[in-house]
Design an enzyme around this catalytic site. Structure first.
Site, PDB file in Angstrom:
ATOM      1  N   HIS A 155      10.215  -2.131  -3.270  1.00  0.00           N
ATOM      2  CA  HIS A 155      10.892  -2.630  -2.080  1.00  0.00           C
ATOM      3  C   HIS A 155      11.962  -3.640  -2.506  1.00  0.00           C
ATOM      4  CE1 HIS A 155       7.297  -1.027  -0.089  1.00  0.00           C
ATOM      5  NE2 HIS A 155       7.949  -1.104   1.056  1.00  0.00           N
ATOM      6  N   LYS A 186      10.870  -8.848  -0.484  1.00  0.00           N
ATOM      7  CA  LYS A 186       9.494  -8.539  -0.069  1.00  0.00           C
ATOM      8  C   LYS A 186       8.557  -8.885  -1.224  1.00  0.00           C
ATOM      9  CE  LYS A 186       6.446  -4.919   1.750  1.00  0.00           C
ATOM     10  NZ  LYS A 186       5.905  -5.802   2.801  1.00  0.00           N
TER      11      LYS A 186
END
Length: 345
Positions: A228, A232
């Protein structure tokens, strides 16, 4: 764009190698099953944003009758990446996005131009008055929440107190308390940490398989990679849900064994994330290997950008509006309910 999860040809999940390196020589499995969502480059509408002084009124002027033909929605955290994506998707679907939103204290009292429309942002101190005013102006209002995890429960309690139906796409918070707030208030809501319809369908299929064929993969080893955007920091909730299904299928795997790829260089060179989507992507691969190394299975889903989540959010809004109009006895829904309705665009 090739559909392979990895740009390079070696099997990145080869056993007996350092899993973090994800480098190996050749594939030992005789059988391989791949479930993959094709990645493709996409063009997106350009969204500009600028902060300027603002008038004190909630909305400068009433929308024209030609504009106000769809379901009115209020997108909270409109300046965020998901907020912008939802605004674009909602307007393209014919919904009316009201020009007011919740934001943080630094944004309070400012207007931000998004998609050619000025949005007045309210900070934490005047959320309730802003929401009440918006509901009075738009009686059929539905709120979409893509704020931050520590605002989930406070926002949900406010929506329930005022009586505004909402779609909660924000992850985190106390989920048990979140559901209880809706159930106690009898407010209408769709709550889901995963709004991508196709990803939700995949998760549902995994749950069915786990329920109907427990222990089917007993003895198999599992390796999980997820990539990601660098912002994140925690492991994907979707990955955790899939792993839970594999656990029920007889696979021994702990959540702390998930290999997180957050370094942009690795994402580009090793994982194959398009450069334009480094700031917003979700790539997952689950690799199962039999005890004797003769069979392997790979399950893969790769998402570039945020349009899949924005489109799913719009479907959730349309679904919720239909349930409200029908005065459905059930009040709390998730994306599985939306999928089962079968009326997605």
């Amino acid at each position: 764009m090739a559909t392979s999860f990895m740009k390079t040809t070696p099997n990145v999940f080869q056993r007996h190698q350092n899993p973090l390196a994800f480098v190996a020589n050749g594939i030992s499995a005789r059988t391989s099953v791949s479930v993959s969502q094709k990645r493709r480059s996409r063009s997106f509408a350009v969204v500009s944003m600028s902060a300027t002084p603002v008038e004190t009124s909630l909305v400068k002027s009433a929308p024209s009758s030609s504009q106000n033909t769809g379901i009115p929605i209020m997108v909270n955290a409109c300046t965020g990446k998901m907020g912008k994506a939802v605004i674009n998707a909602a307007e393209a679907a014919g919904l009316y996005v009201v020009p007011v939103s919740f934001g943080n204290e630094e944004e309070s009292g400012q207007t931000f131009e998004i998609g050619g429309k000025d949005f007045l942002v309210h900070g934490p101190s005047d959320r309730e008055s802003a929401l009440v005013s918006a509901l009075e102006r738009y009686p059929n209002l539905i709120v979409v929440d893509y704020t931050v995890p520590n605002a989930v429960n406070g926002n949900a309690e406010l929506y329930c107190k005022v009586g505004v139906p909402f779609v909660m796409g924000t992850t985190g918070g106390d989920r048990v308390l979140l559901h209880k707030s809706v159930e106690d208030s009898k407010n209408y809501a769709v709550i889901s940490p995963q709004m991508g319809k196709q990803v939700v369908a995949f998760l549902a299929a995994m749950e069915i398989m786990a329920e109907q064929f427990p222990g089917a993969f007993s003895g198999y080893s599992l390796q999980v990679l997820e990539s990601h955007q660098a912002s994140k920091v925690d492991a994907s909730g979707t990955a955790k849900a899939v792993i839970s299904c594999f656990n029920k299928l007889g696979v021994s795997f702990d959540m702390d064994q998930i290999k997180l790829i957050r370094d942009p260089r690795q994402q580009l060179e090793m994982v194959g994330v398009p450069e334009e989507h480094l700031s917003g992507h979700a790539f997952h691969m689950y690799h199962l290997t039999s005890p004797d190394d003769t069979v392997s299975f790979e399950f893969q889903h790769n998402v570039c950008g945020r349009s899949i989540y924005a489109e799913g959010t719009v479907d959730a809004v349309l679904f919720l509006a239909k349930k409200i109009e029908a005065k459905d006895e059930k009040r709390l829904y998730n994306m599985i309910d939306v999928l089962r309705e079968g009326n997605m665009r």
